[in-house]
Design a protein around this motif. Sequence first.
Motif, PDB file in Angstrom:
ATOM      1  N   ILE A  81       0.774  -1.302   0.013  1.00 19.08           N
ATOM      2  CA  ILE A  81      -0.010   0.042  -0.099  1.00 19.08           C
ATOM      3  C   ILE A  81       0.966   1.261   0.003  1.00 19.08           C
ATOM      4  O   ILE A  81       0.562   2.308  -0.614  1.00 19.08           O
ATOM      5  N   GLU A  82       2.037   1.155   0.742  1.00 14.11           N
ATOM      6  CA  GLU A  82       2.900   2.302   0.814  1.00 14.11           C
ATOM      7  C   GLU A  82       3.503   2.633  -0.782  1.00 14.11           C
ATOM      8  O   GLU A  82       3.368   3.706  -1.289  1.00 14.11           O
ATOM      9  N   ASP A  83       3.647   1.610  -1.543  1.00 16.46           N
ATOM     10  CA  ASP A  83       3.906   1.541  -3.018  1.00 16.46           C
ATOM     11  C   ASP A  83       2.938   2.476  -3.875  1.00 16.46           C
ATOM     12  O   ASP A  83       3.263   3.278  -4.420  1.00 16.46           O
ATOM     13  N   TYR A  84       1.623   1.821  -3.457  1.00 16.12           N
ATOM     14  CA  TYR A  84       0.715   2.607  -4.314  1.00 16.12           C
ATOM     15  C   TYR A  84       0.373   3.844  -3.888  1.00 16.12           C
ATOM     16  O   TYR A  84      -0.154   4.787  -4.749  1.00 16.12           O
ATOM     17  N   ARG A  85       0.726   4.597  -2.836  1.00 19.04           N
ATOM     18  CA  ARG A  85       0.590   5.805  -2.183  1.00 19.04           C
ATOM     19  C   ARG A  85       1.367   6.804  -3.225  1.00 19.04           C
ATOM     20  O   ARG A  85       1.214   7.880  -2.861  1.00 19.04           O
ATOM     21  N   GLU A  86       2.269   6.183  -3.951  1.00 22.96           N
ATOM     22  CA  GLU A  86       2.992   7.140  -5.149  1.00 22.96           C
ATOM     23  C   GLU A  86       2.105   7.894  -6.036  1.00 22.96           C
ATOM     24  O   GLU A  86       2.318   8.792  -6.509  1.00 22.96           O
ATOM     25  N   ASP A  87       0.830   6.895  -5.894  1.00 26.71           N
ATOM     26  CA  ASP A  87      -0.091   7.808  -6.892  1.00 26.71           C
ATOM     27  C   ASP A  87      -1.277   8.635  -6.240  1.00 26.71           C
ATOM     28  O   ASP A  87      -1.447   8.471  -5.016  1.00 26.71           O
ATOM     29  N   ALA A  88      -0.972  10.051  -6.794  1.00 23.08           N
ATOM     30  CA  ALA A  88      -1.549  11.030  -5.919  1.00 23.08           C
ATOM     31  C   ALA A  88      -3.088  10.756  -5.673  1.00 23.08           C
ATOM     32  O   ALA A  88      -3.489  11.341  -4.670  1.00 23.08           O
ATOM     33  N   ASP A  89      -3.726  10.334  -6.744  1.00 20.65           N
ATOM     34  CA  ASP A  89      -5.309  10.065  -6.564  1.00 20.65           C
ATOM     35  C   ASP A  89      -5.405   9.153  -5.413  1.00 20.65           C
ATOM     36  O   ASP A  89      -6.347   9.100  -4.459  1.00 20.65           O
ATOM     37  N   ASP A  91      -3.407   8.281  -2.956  1.00 19.03           N
ATOM     38  CA  ASP A  91      -2.904   8.787  -1.671  1.00 19.03           C
ATOM     39  C   ASP A  91      -3.895   9.672  -1.084  1.00 19.03           C
ATOM     40  O   ASP A  91      -4.346   9.489   0.202  1.00 19.03           O
ATOM     41  N   ILE A  92      -4.754  10.498  -2.048  1.00 23.60           N
ATOM     42  CA  ILE A  92      -5.612  11.447  -1.357  1.00 23.60           C
ATOM     43  C   ILE A  92      -7.123  10.534  -0.898  1.00 23.60           C
ATOM     44  O   ILE A  92      -7.323  10.495   0.191  1.00 23.60           O
ATOM     45  N   TRP A  93      -7.145   9.341  -1.593  1.00 19.17           N
ATOM     46  CA  TRP A  93      -8.335   8.450  -1.116  1.00 19.17           C
ATOM     47  C   TRP A  93      -7.900   7.767   0.074  1.00 19.17           C
ATOM     48  O   TRP A  93      -8.993   7.812   1.015  1.00 19.17           O
ATOM     49  N   ILE A  94      -6.571   7.371   0.247  1.00 20.11           N
ATOM     50  CA  ILE A  94      -6.230   6.838   1.677  1.00 20.11           C
ATOM     51  C   ILE A  94      -6.424   7.614   2.660  1.00 20.11           C
ATOM     52  O   ILE A  94      -6.813   7.220   3.744  1.00 20.11           O
ATOM     53  N   ASP A  95      -5.887   8.941   2.427  1.00 17.43           N
ATOM     54  CA  ASP A  95      -6.085   9.838   3.392  1.00 17.43           C
ATOM     55  C   ASP A  95      -7.464  10.167   3.966  1.00 17.43           C
ATOM     56  O   ASP A  95      -7.655  10.171   5.086  1.00 17.43           O
ATOM     57  N   GLN A  96      -8.264  10.019   2.885  1.00 21.22           N
ATOM     58  CA  GLN A  96      -9.799  10.284   3.206  1.00 21.22           C
ATOM     59  C   GLN A  96     -10.334   8.989   4.180  1.00 21.22           C
ATOM     60  O   GLN A  96     -11.023   9.691   5.084  1.00 21.22           O
ATOM     61  N   LEU A  97     -10.033   7.942   3.785  1.00 20.25           N
ATOM     62  CA  LEU A  97     -10.448   6.726   4.561  1.00 20.25           C
ATOM     63  C   LEU A  97      -9.854   6.756   5.684  1.00 20.25           C
ATOM     64  O   LEU A  97     -10.434   6.443   6.909  1.00 20.25           O
ATOM     65  N   SER A  98      -8.419   7.147   5.846  1.00 23.08           N
ATOM     66  CA  SER A  98      -7.937   7.305   7.453  1.00 23.08           C
ATOM     67  C   SER A  98      -8.432   8.288   8.175  1.00 23.08           C
ATOM     68  O   SER A  98      -8.979   7.826   9.357  1.00 23.08           O
ATOM     69  N   SER A  99      -8.880   9.349   7.793  1.00 24.32           N
ATOM     70  CA  SER A  99      -9.547  10.496   8.605  1.00 24.32           C
ATOM     71  C   SER A  99     -10.926   9.893   8.957  1.00 24.32           C
ATOM     72  O   SER A  99     -11.496  10.097  10.279  1.00 24.32           O
ATOM     73  N   GLY A 100     -11.699   9.101   8.090  1.00 21.55           N
ATOM     74  CA  GLY A 100     -13.005   8.598   8.626  1.00 21.55           C
ATOM     75  C   GLY A 100     -12.697   7.676   9.735  1.00 21.55           C
ATOM     76  O   GLY A 100     -13.426   7.499  10.633  1.00 21.55           O
ATOM     77  N   ILE A 101     -11.787   6.877   9.460  1.00 22.32           N
ATOM     78  CA  ILE A 101     -11.273   5.696  10.823  1.00 22.32           C
ATOM     79  C   ILE A 101     -10.951   6.444  12.052  1.00 22.32           C
ATOM     80  O   ILE A 101     -11.549   6.082  13.040  1.00 22.32           O
ATOM     81  N   GLN A 102     -10.184   7.646  11.942  1.00 20.26           N
ATOM     82  CA  GLN A 102      -9.512   8.255  13.009  1.00 20.26           C
ATOM     83  C   GLN A 102     -10.778   8.950  13.802  1.00 20.26           C
ATOM     84  O   GLN A 102     -10.660   8.880  15.060  1.00 20.26           O
ATOM     85  N   SER A 103     -11.671   9.689  13.057  1.00 20.68           N
ATOM     86  CA  SER A 103     -12.789   9.968  13.645  1.00 20.68           C
ATOM     87  C   SER A 103     -13.709   9.030  14.627  1.00 20.68           C
ATOM     88  O   SER A 103     -14.008   9.467  15.684  1.00 20.68           O
ATOM     89  N   VAL A 104     -13.922   8.123  13.878  1.00 25.16           N
ATOM     90  CA  VAL A 104     -14.525   6.987  14.840  1.00 25.16           C
ATOM     91  C   VAL A 104     -13.962   6.447  16.164  1.00 25.16           C
ATOM     92  O   VAL A 104     -14.473   6.454  17.259  1.00 25.16           O
TER      93      VAL A 104
END
Length: 114
Positions: A81-89, A91-104
């Motif tokens: 997944i870290e390798d896939y995060r080289e793709d900007a789109d 990376d943004i998608w993962i950041d959004q999912l991460s924010s959702g999990i962190q908020s819960v």
Amino acid sequence: MAEFNPQRDEDRAYLAGALVAYALGLKAEAVLSEERGNPVHARARHIAMYLTHTACGMSLARVARAFGRDRSTISHACRIIEDYREDADFDIWIDQLSSGIQSVVLLGAAEAAV
């Protein structure tokens, strides 16, 4: 089924798996299955493992126990997944999912403290 508790490792793993499944239009059961499944389900599971590790701040060993996998499997998934995060789109998608999990998780911690 027991009540959902975002402070329990297994529930955090379920949250990540269910959120990733929803975001990809998959069934949570397929993403969280102990079987490898098809490549789409395996990739979704890798994302869920990565998010459980990074968004929840859990060690690889804790993530492994929560998903019923070996620690080396979680490490492998995180590297992919870290390798896939080289793709900007992506990376943004993962950041959004991460924010959702962190908020819960944070909301659950705040409710537990009350």
